[in-house]
Design an enzyme around this catalytic site. Structure first.
Site, mmCIF file in Angstrom:
data_model
loop_
_atom_site.group_PDB
_atom_site.id
_atom_site.type_symbol
_atom_site.label_atom_id
_atom_site.label_comp_id
_atom_site.label_asym_id
_atom_site.label_seq_id
_atom_site.Cartn_x
_atom_site.Cartn_y
_atom_site.Cartn_z
ATOM 1 N N GLU A 149 0.830 -1.204 0.000
ATOM 2 C CA GLU A 149 0.000 0.000 0.000
ATOM 3 C C GLU A 149 0.866 1.256 0.000
ATOM 4 O OE1 GLU A 149 -3.486 0.041 2.503
ATOM 5 O OE2 GLU A 149 -3.061 -1.982 3.216
ATOM 6 N N GLY A 150 0.209 2.400 -0.119
ATOM 7 C CA GLY A 150 0.904 3.683 -0.059
ATOM 8 C C GLY A 150 1.950 3.817 -1.140
#
Length: 329
Positions: A149-150
Site C-alpha cells: 500500500e501507499g
C-alpha cells in the site's frame, strides 16, 4: 483503501507507545505442528484495538489460521512488528506459539497502510528478499502476505523491487505460499495494480494468490457484495491476460480481503449476510484466498468503544470469522 484501524493506524500506536507485550523464550515460536496455507486467515493485529486472544477465537469459531499484521521496517532494512517489536520474546512470538500449540498456524503480513515499509527501506531486491527470509526463518512460515500500500505500491521502482525480492524468496522456498494484497476499484485493479501483476508475470514470478481489497471505494457504494464480485472478476481478467491462462484457472489464483462492518468510506457497510454471500461466491470459483480486516473488529460496539475494536454494526461476536472458517477453497 487499506487494511488499517479506523481511528488509529500503526504509526499512531507507535507514537503513543501503547503497545502491549508478553514474554516468550527466544526461538519457541519457530516450532510448528502445521504450516498455514493462507487460504482463509483473517487479519489479527496485536498492536491495537483490544486484540482478542487468538486461541479463544479459534475455540469460538473453528478458524485455524490467522494473518498477523504487520511486519514493517524499523527505519532500516530490519523487519520488526509494527517497526518496533522484535521477532522473538514478545507478544507476537508468544501468540504464534499459542496458535500452533492449539493446532493452528499463521501467515505473516508485510506492509499495511501505516509505518515504514521494507520495500522502500531495503535498497535492493536482494536486501528485501533477505528481510523477508529472516521472518520466514524466524517462524518457520508456510505462507506470507505482502499487503502493498501507499508509496510502496505507487512507486514503480519499489514495485519492481518487491517483485524481484519475491521471486528470490519463492526460488529459495518453493513450498512457501506467497500472497500479494492491494487496493482495487469496484471494477478491479487500476493502472498501478494492473502494472504490478503484469510486471510479476513478465519476470516469471508465480505467486499463490493475488488479492484485492474491495472496499473504501469513496463512491458511496451500497451493494458491497456486487462490488466485491466485480472487483474480483476484474482482477481475474488481469491475471488471465498477464499469465496467459484460462478464466477458470485465473479465478483459482485470485481472491479478496474485505473490511467487516462499517468501512472507512461513507455509505459502505459489509454486513454478516453480505459476507456470507461473498464467501459463497468464493466457493463457486475456488478462489485462492479469502480474508477480512479484522478479527479485532469482529464484534458489536459497546458504549465508548473505538471503531478499531468493533464492526459498527449489530452482530454476534465473531460472526464474520465463523463464516470465514467455512471457506475451504
Amino acid at each position: 483503501m487499506s487494511h488499517r484501524p479506523l481511528a488509529t493506524m500503526a504509526a499512531t500506536a507507535l507514537a503513543a507507545g501503547c503497545l502491549w507485550f508478553a514474554t516468550a523464550p527466544e526461538g519457541e515460536a519457530a516450532s510448528s505442528t502445521t504450516l498455514a496455507d493462507g487460504l482463509n486467515g483473517p487479519y489479527l493485529y496485536l498492536g491495537w484495538g483490544d486484540a482478542p486472544s487468538p486461541t479463544k477465537v479459534m475455540s469460538a469459531t473453528g478458524i485455524t489460521q490467522f494473518t498477523l499484521a504487520f511486519m514493517l521496517s524499523d527505519g532500516t532494512c530490519t523487519p520488526k512488528w509494527d517497526g518496533e517489536r522484535g521477532l522473538t520474546g514478545g507478544t507476537d512470538a508468544a501468540a504464534i506459539k499459542a496458535i500452533r500449540k492449539a493446532g493452528g498456524d499463521v501467515t505473516v503480513s508485510f506492509g499495511g497502510a501505516g509505518g515504514a515499509k521494507l520495500g522502500e527501506k531495503c535498497g535492493s531486491a536482494a536486501a528485501l528478499a533477505a528481510a523477508y527470509q529472516k521472518v520466514v526463518d524466524a517462524y518457520d512460515l508456510g505462507s506470507i502476505d505482502i499487503d502493498i500500500e501507499g508509496t510502496e505500491f505507487t512507486k514503480s521502482s519499489v514495485r519492481k523491487r518487491v517483485v524481484g525480492a519475491l521471486k528470490t524468496v519463492k526460488a529459495k522456498n518453493p513450498d512457501l505460499k506467497v500472497y500479494v494484497t492491494f487496493d482495487s476499484g469496484p471494477e478491479g485493479p487500476g493502472t498501478i495494480g494492473t502494472d504490478l501483476v503484469r510486471r510479476a508475470a513478465a519476470k516469471g514470478l508465480e505467486v499463490d494468490g493475488w488479492a484485492v481489497m474491495p472496499f473504501d471505494f469513496e463512491q458511496g457504494e451500497t451493494d458491497m457484495v456486487a462490488a466485491t464480485k466485480s472487483a474480483v472478476k476484474g482482477l481475474k481478467d488481469v491475471v488471465a491476460d498477464a499469465y496467459g491462462i484460462s478464466s477458470g484457472a485465473a479465478y483459482r489464483e485470485v481472491g479478496f480481503s474485505t473490511m467487516n462492518g462499517v468501512t472507512d468510506s461513507d455509505g459502505e457497510t459489509v454486513t454478516v449476510a453480505g459476507f456470507k454471500a461473498m464467501v459463497t461466491y468464493a466457493k463457486k470459483h475456488h478462489l485462492a484466498r479469502v480474508s477480512l480486516w479484522s478479527v479485532n473488529r469482529d464484534r458489536s460496539c459497546a458504549a465508548g468503544s473505538e471503531a478499531d475494536e468493533c464492526s459498527g454494526i449489530n452482530q454476534s461476536k465473531y460472526a464474520f470469522t465463523k463464516t470465514l472458517a467455512t471457506y475451504t477453497g
